[in-house]
Motif scaffolding. Structure first.
Motif, PDB file in Angstrom:
ATOM      1  N   ALA A 104       0.591  11.936  -9.283  1.00 31.89           N
ATOM      2  CA  ALA A 104       0.081  13.277  -9.002  1.00 31.89           C
ATOM      3  C   ALA A 104       1.149  14.331  -9.286  1.00 31.89           C
ATOM      4  N   ALA A 105       2.406  13.995  -8.885  1.00 31.79           N
ATOM      5  CA  ALA A 105       3.499  14.945  -9.155  1.00 31.79           C
ATOM      6  C   ALA A 105       3.706  15.119 -10.648  1.00 31.79           C
ATOM      7  N   ARG A 154       3.033   5.796  -2.817  1.00 31.27           N
ATOM      8  CA  ARG A 154       4.142   6.550  -3.426  1.00 31.27           C
ATOM      9  C   ARG A 154       3.956   6.644  -4.944  1.00 31.27           C
ATOM     10  N   SER A 155       3.454   5.542  -5.564  1.00 29.44           N
ATOM     11  CA  SER A 155       3.206   5.577  -7.014  1.00 29.44           C
ATOM     12  C   SER A 155       2.148   6.618  -7.353  1.00 29.44           C
ATOM     13  N   SER A 156       1.067   6.645  -6.520  1.00 27.19           N
ATOM     14  CA  SER A 156       0.029   7.653  -6.760  1.00 27.19           C
ATOM     15  C   SER A 156       0.600   9.055  -6.591  1.00 27.19           C
ATOM     16  N   LEU A 164       0.826  -1.202   0.000  1.00 29.31           N
ATOM     17  CA  LEU A 164       0.000   0.000   0.000  1.00 29.31           C
ATOM     18  C   LEU A 164       0.868   1.263   0.000  1.00 29.31           C
ATOM     19  N   GLU A 165       1.967   1.197   0.801  1.00 30.92           N
ATOM     20  CA  GLU A 165       2.861   2.354   0.798  1.00 30.92           C
ATOM     21  C   GLU A 165       3.464   2.586  -0.582  1.00 30.92           C
TER      22      GLU A 165
END
Length: 887
Positions: free
Chosen positions: A434-435, A428-430, A423-424
């Motif tokens: 977003a970035a 981080r992928s999300s 999940l972490e």
């Protein structure tokens, strides 16, 4: 304790199994229920967002696609109304329309129909994209020709001919006249059956509100279908457009939108609920059931329906414009496009939940009496686990069941740790996504600022500084600069930098030899980079960067039309502190910045040129002011001269009026006595022939012949005089029609002499006057027949040859010919080479020919050999190359 109390106690096995099982079942059920509800909500939300995005894309494309034809119609109508485009110049209209068809890719045909039923058209074929032109003969109702054209817009091959075409009968013409403004035609099928089309048209009036004609533009609906087909509508979604009557306009599928009914031969449009595509058919029927009538759908509507055991989300919105378009756009997205991965996750969750329930019940059944201590350890480990300590491990037990429970707990702890780690990673992928989206948005905002700078024509320095300031948010550079380059002078100039200092080379012009190792890749459009200055060879460039404590750098070219005009330099204080994405961003910014700087330079050049022109105008004004008095004096002198010229003009007008009165007198007063003489002499021959001897009859016949000759002489003189005074308005004239008219006038003479006339067709169109050309070639043909010995059959050959923009028409005979010394004076008035008894005539016919050709702006002449015949030629300007090829 009594036995009854003992019997009322619940066994530990039951006390553990029932509560734990109930709690687990309730928890798992609630989790599954909430997961299912969230899944449904997410699917609907995603479908709605995708539908809104697709409808926005479709609406934007339709706005652009349908606005372009109306803009072209407005431009052409305004040009005609303002006088910038001549509505009578058929060739000029076709050239303009051909250029517009090549410029606007979505347009298939641009044309103009006038009030005489004529048409001028240019466009491209739908399937092949080949260009063509269409026109009617003489720009009026009549023969209709369609030609293929080459890359220069010149006709090459005749594609189609229609015998009788009238633009005034066409629907686009009638509807534009009826509406008196811009309007769309109804959707119609091409007569070839290959596509459906839509016409934007507008009536054009002059300043007195007199109708000049109708301008129109055609577009094919297959272009809308191609756009819909290119959209990614989920994995298996569809989109289609229909009008308020339910007739299909376009769809994203390959299903046909028109067909030929079995009992007919003409293609007709299909209703959406009759489409071959079952999904389109079911969607249309759903809308009809829900709203009763397609006309009732006003705002954006959403709905869903089930088709073949599958749910579809349906989004409908009306598309309208101010010129009469009223369509419905329908977007269909199957629920399965979103549900398949979610349902797989639900099944996995259900399986894991069932496994957890089964494991919990099993453990609760086999718990021994000494379960308290292991349970406490489990409780403590669980509390630590809940607090975020994932490194918990419960020791084993000599009891098999407790040992199994400990191992299960430890495995669960590891699984949860793994799940939490996953999940972490996903979080981080999300965050990275977003970035990335934020970065793209910032890049887009930067590009828009550069575009506004281009439109605002700011200075190169201000544009470059804006780009560097905005680029700072996307790339973590330590120093940045923009340098413009003059390749001719082999110099570079710093125009902007961050921080705002002069850098290693200052703000004065720097020779390009300083950066010569970077010029080759930059001129080729590549990025030049130095990953670590510590390992880079010593050069003037690297030494200058080291003086600023720079460790890595890269330069992006600023190029316009494949020419290097500058550099965007980014520098960092650590080795390769940038990545490929940073270089891509810099490259995009450099491309936009190059255009902005180039635009600003052009604006500056225009401003300097305007200042220079203003200075020159001021100097010229000062110089001209000194001559004002001289000019005023000359004006006074010219005024006196003009008064004298006006007096002379009035005298010339009086003389011209007297000449006209004289001509009238000649045509009436002189011909009246001649007709009387001819009449009396003819009466004498008819009524008193028996009382006259042979000599008397001969004298009377001579009187009749002389009167007739004198009448012909007066007529030819009047014709010659009229040619000198009549107003000439040159128009395209078909020489074949002229020749046919001349042969009609000489029909009796041709039949009497048995003359053989051969015309080599086709003959070109020329600029001329119909009546004058008919008189010219009638005289030439008459002479060719007349000056052939009586015992010889007259043979006349007519042909034309093209000489640049001129057409030379030859009239060749096999007559008596002309001696070289007489070839010039035969074109003078009253010049005869033979007696009237041998060859009749007035001696004015060729003078009329020469005068008429001169008035038409052409030339004439003769080539002859005495006794072998003559070849008279007339040279006139060709009307147009296009009409030439048509013949």
């Amino acid at each position: 304790m009594s036995s009854s109390e003992r019997n009322s106690r619940v066994p530990l096995l039951f006390a553990l199994i029932i509560p734990i099982s109930a709690i687990i079942l309730f928890t798992v059920g609630m989790v599954l229920y909430i997961s299912y509800q969230n899944t449904q909500f997410a699917v609907q939300q995603l479908a709605r967002e995708l539908q809104n995005e697709l409808t926005a894309l479709i609406e934007e494309h339709l706005d652009q696609f349908l606005a372009e034809p109306q803009q072209i119609v407005q431009i052409n109508a305004s040009a005609i109304r303002a006088g910038d485009l001549d509505p009578t110049d058929q060739q000029g209209l076709m050239r303009r329309f051909w250029r517009q068809a090549r410029t606007f890719e979505d347009v298939t045909s641009v044309y103009f129909g006038n009030t005489q039923g004529g048409v001028a058209d240019a466009g491209r074929e739908g399937p092949t994209g080949d260009y063509y032109i269409i026109f009617t003969e003489d720009f009026r109702r009549g023969a209709f020709y369609k030609y293929a054209v080459d890359d220069q817009g010149q006709p090459t091959e005749l594609l189609l001919t229609l015998p009788d075409f009238d633009a005034r009968t066409r629907p686009w013409y009638k509807k534009a006249i009826q509406e008196e403004g811009p309007v769309w035609s109804d959707i119609y099928l091409l007569f070839t059956g290959q596509d459906m089309a839509l016409t934007a048209s507008r009536a054009v009036y002059d300043t007195d509100h007199r109708l000049l004609g109708v301008v129109a533009v055609d577009v094919f609906l297959s272009q809308i279908e191609a756009f819909l087909h290119s959209l990614q509508i989920g994995r298996s979604g569809q989109a289609f457009i229909m009008d308020r009557n339910g007739l299909l306009v376009a769809s994203s599928t390959r299903a046909p939108i028109f067909a030929i009914p079995p009992s007919e031969q003409t293609p007709t449009r299909l209703h959406a609920d009759e489409s071959e595509d079952p999904l389109i058919r079911e969607a249309a029927r759903t809308l009809r059931r829900q709203y009763g009538d397609y006309a009732a759908i006003a705002p954006i509507e959403t709905a869903s329906f089930v088709f073949e055991d599958q749910r579809f989300f349906l989004n409908t919105f009306p598309f309208q414009d101010e010129y009469g378009i009223d369509w419905l756009v329908v977007v269909l997205i199957p629920e399965s496009d979103f549900m398949a991965p979610l349902q797989a996750g639900n099944r996995l969750s259900l399986a894991l939940s069932a496994l957890a329930v089964l494991l919990a019940v099993t453990l609760s059944v086999v718990l021994p009496r000494k379960l308290i201590e292991p349970i406490q350890r489990l409780s403590q480990a669980s509390e630590a686990l809940a607090s975020g300590d994932w490194k918990q491990e419960v020791p084993g037990s000599r009891i098999r069941e407790l040992d199994d429970l400990a191992r299960a707990f430890n495995q669960m702890t590891k699984a949860l740790a793994h799940t939490f780690a996953r999940l972490e990673n996903e979080t981080r992928s999300s965050a990275r996504i977003a970035a990335s989206l934020k970065e793209k948005q910032e890049r887009l905002l930067l590009m828009r600022k550069l575009d506004r700078a281009v439109l605002g024509v700011e200075s190169p320095e201000s544009v470059a500084l804006v780009a560097l300031e905005e680029l700072r948010a996307l790339i973590p550079f330590d120093r940045a600069s923009v340098v413009t380059i003059d390749m001719a002078a082999r110099e570079g100039m710093l125009i902007a930098s961050i921080p705002e200092d002069e850098g290693p080379f200052g703000r004065s012009a720097v020779p390009l030899d300083v950066v010569r190792e970077a010029l080759a890749p930059l001129e080729a459009g590549l990025i030049y980079e130095i990953e670590d200055l510590e390992t880079a060879p010593p050069t003037a460039l690297t030494q200058g960067l080291r003086s600023l404590n720079i460790r890595s750098a890269f330069s992006t070219p600023l190029r316009v039309k494949n020419q290097l005009i500058g550099l965007l330099n980014l520098q960092f204080k650590t080795p390769r502190a940038y990545n490929d994405t940073h270089m891509q961003i810099a490259y995009e910014v450099a491309s936009a910045l190059a255009i902005a700087i180039h635009q600003a330079r052009l604006h500056e050049q225009v401003r300097r040129y305007a200042d220079e022109m203003a200075q020159r105008v001021a100097e010229r004004t000062a110089s001209l002011q000194a001559r004002v008095e001289e000019v005023e004096e000359l004006n006074r002198a010219l005024a006196n001269v003009m008064q004298d010229l006006k007096a002379a003009q009035r005298r010339l007008e009086q003389v011209n009026e007297e000449l006209q009165r004289f001509a009238f007198s000649v045509s009436h007063d002189l011909r009246a006595p001649l007709r009387a003489m001819e009449g009396f002499a003819q009466a004498l021959l008819e009524d008193y022939a028996g009382q006259l001897d042979a000599q008397g009859r001969e004298y009377a016949q001579r009187i009749v012949a002389s009167a007739h000759h004198m009448d012909r002489l007066i007529q030819d003189l009047l014709q010659y005089s009229r040619l000198s005074r009549m107003e000439m308005r040159l128009r395209p004239v078909n020489l074949e029609q002229i020749m046919d008219a001349a042969l009609g006038q000489l029909a009796s003479t041709i039949e009497e002499r048995g003359a053989r006339i051969h015309i080599e067709r086709p003959l070109p169109h020329v600029l001329g006057h119909h009546a004058v050309l008919e008189q010219i070639f009638t005289n030439l043909l008459s002479n060719a027949i007349k000056f052939t010995p009586p015992a010889k059959t007259p043979r006349v050959r007519i042909w034309a040859e093209i000489r640049g923009r001129w057409a030379r028409v030859w009239v060749e005979d096999k007559g008596i010919g002309i001696a070289p010394e007489h070839r010039t004076r035969i074109f003078h008035v009253f010049e005869r080479l033979h007696g009237i008894e041998a060859y009749p005539g007035t001696g004015i016919g060729l003078a009329v020919v020469q005068k008429g050709v001169e008035r038409l702006g052409g030339r004439c002449g003769v080539e002859s050999e005495e006794g072998a015949g003559s070849r008279f030629w007339v040279e006139l300007e060709i009307a147009s190359t296009t009409i030439d090829k048509k013949g």
